[in-house]
Design a protein around this motif. Structure first.
Motif, PDB file in Angstrom:
ATOM      1  N   GLN A  97     -72.006 -27.345   3.543  1.00  0.00           N
ATOM      2  CA  GLN A  97     -73.345 -27.739   3.114  1.00  0.00           C
ATOM      3  C   GLN A  97     -73.261 -28.240   1.677  1.00  0.00           C
ATOM      4  N   ALA A  98     -73.528 -29.523   1.479  1.00  0.00           N
ATOM      5  CA  ALA A  98     -73.383 -30.128   0.147  1.00  0.00           C
ATOM      6  C   ALA A  98     -74.251 -31.363   0.041  1.00  0.00           C
ATOM      7  N   ASP A  99     -74.589 -31.709  -1.182  1.00  0.00           N
ATOM      8  CA  ASP A  99     -75.434 -32.853  -1.501  1.00  0.00           C
ATOM      9  C   ASP A  99     -74.539 -34.019  -1.918  1.00  0.00           C
ATOM     10  N   LEU A 100     -74.565 -35.103  -1.129  1.00  0.00           N
ATOM     11  CA  LEU A 100     -73.718 -36.262  -1.424  1.00  0.00           C
ATOM     12  C   LEU A 100     -74.145 -37.002  -2.688  1.00  0.00           C
ATOM     13  N   SER A 101     -75.365 -36.707  -3.201  1.00  0.00           N
ATOM     14  CA  SER A 101     -75.756 -37.357  -4.443  1.00  0.00           C
ATOM     15  C   SER A 101     -75.227 -36.666  -5.680  1.00  0.00           C
ATOM     16  N   LYS A 102     -74.477 -35.577  -5.460  1.00  0.00           N
ATOM     17  CA  LYS A 102     -73.894 -34.821  -6.570  1.00  0.00           C
ATOM     18  C   LYS A 102     -72.377 -34.686  -6.359  1.00  0.00           C
ATOM     19  N   PRO A 103     -71.640 -34.303  -7.431  1.00  0.00           N
ATOM     20  CA  PRO A 103     -70.196 -34.085  -7.263  1.00  0.00           C
ATOM     21  C   PRO A 103     -69.927 -33.038  -6.183  1.00  0.00           C
ATOM     22  N   LEU A 104     -68.944 -33.319  -5.354  1.00  0.00           N
ATOM     23  CA  LEU A 104     -68.601 -32.423  -4.247  1.00  0.00           C
ATOM     24  C   LEU A 104     -67.564 -31.396  -4.684  1.00  0.00           C
ATOM     25  N   ASP A 105     -67.691 -30.199  -4.173  1.00  0.00           N
ATOM     26  CA  ASP A 105     -66.728 -29.144  -4.482  1.00  0.00           C
ATOM     27  C   ASP A 105     -65.539 -29.289  -3.530  1.00  0.00           C
ATOM     28  N   LEU A 106     -64.849 -30.413  -3.681  1.00  0.00           N
ATOM     29  CA  LEU A 106     -63.686 -30.743  -2.856  1.00  0.00           C
ATOM     30  C   LEU A 106     -62.596 -31.307  -3.760  1.00  0.00           C
ATOM     31  N   PRO A 107     -61.330 -31.057  -3.445  1.00  0.00           N
ATOM     32  CA  PRO A 107     -60.247 -31.573  -4.300  1.00  0.00           C
ATOM     33  C   PRO A 107     -60.087 -33.082  -4.183  1.00  0.00           C
ATOM     34  N   ASP A 108     -59.443 -33.671  -5.165  1.00  0.00           N
ATOM     35  CA  ASP A 108     -59.097 -35.091  -5.122  1.00  0.00           C
ATOM     36  C   ASP A 108     -58.109 -35.341  -3.980  1.00  0.00           C
ATOM     37  N   ASN A 109     -58.158 -36.570  -3.456  1.00  0.00           N
ATOM     38  CA  ASN A 109     -57.138 -37.028  -2.493  1.00  0.00           C
ATOM     39  C   ASN A 109     -56.951 -36.048  -1.330  1.00  0.00           C
ATOM     40  N   HIS A 110     -58.043 -35.593  -0.774  1.00  0.00           N
ATOM     41  CA  HIS A 110     -57.990 -34.498   0.207  1.00  0.00           C
ATOM     42  C   HIS A 110     -57.961 -34.989   1.661  1.00  0.00           C
TER      43      HIS A 110
END
Length: 208
Positions: A108-121
């Motif tokens: 559950q995340a908002d695409l209009s904000k930075p995602l709590d996901l690593p780079d190049n994932h």
């Protein structure tokens, strides 16, 4: 009883994320039936086909960004893509996607904000039905690029009208000029058959 047109009006005229989430909360249980059978929604099929033909194999790790109830993921799963995460801002829509049993994670995340996901994932990202009226703006492109591996694929739709009005094209060109991604395909495809609504279906490769 809320009609199809009233439902779409609530979704596309939402003034903020709270109003949008309220609209999707009310709609989640009936979403698949209304969109596919009621409106003749077909963009999820075209999006899955476009992403699949741009991937080297079916083993790539895919993010279904703005997954809704998982219609795109369902099509990809049928094509043999079984390593996928679902991401959506609406808990109720994610709950519907979870019932399809096709995703590894449900985020559950908002695409209009930075995602709590690593780079190049991820090897690929698909984003269907999210770049449209009252939803996610063009700034989100950069975040999709960030979470995608170099040479990875990003496939997304932009509804007609919003494509011209919301500055999506300008941002796409800017990112091309910055060599963040390169365009592989862009085509006009049907979005809702009932009202003859179209969208741009775009496929990009993330630059190394």
């Amino acid at each position: 009883m809320i009609t199809h047109n009233e439902t779409l009006e609530k979704v596309y005229t939402a003034q903020n994320h709270e109003e949008l989430m309220d609209a999707y909360k009310d709609w989640a249980a009936d979403y698949d039936q209304d969109t596919v059978n009621g409106y003749g929604y077909t963009a999820h099929i075209a999006s899955a086909q476009a992403l699949s033909r741009s991937l080297d194999d079916t083993e790539g790790y895919i993010l279904d960004a703005g997954c809704g109830t998982g219609l795109v993921g369902q099509e990809l799963y049928r094509m043999g893509h079984s390593i996928m995460d679902a991401l959506d801002y609406s808990k109720e829509m994610l709950d519907q996607a979870m019932q399809k049993n096709i995703y590894q994670k449900h985020l559950q995340a908002d695409l209009s904000k930075p995602l709590d996901l690593p780079d190049n994932h991820y090897h690929a990202v698909v984003c269907c039905g999210t770049f449209t009226y009252g939803h996610v703006k063009a700034d989100a492109f950069a975040e999709l690029i960030r979470v995608t591996k170099p040479s990875g694929i990003i496939c997304f739709t932009i509804r007609e009208g919003a494509y011209e009005e919301y500055g999506y094209r300008d941002k796409m060109i800017q990112l091309e000029q910055e060599k963040a991604w390169e365009l592989l395909e862009m085509e006009d495809v049907q979005y809702f058959e009932q009202d003859n609504v179209q969208c741009k279906l775009c496929t990009y490769r993330v630059m190394d």
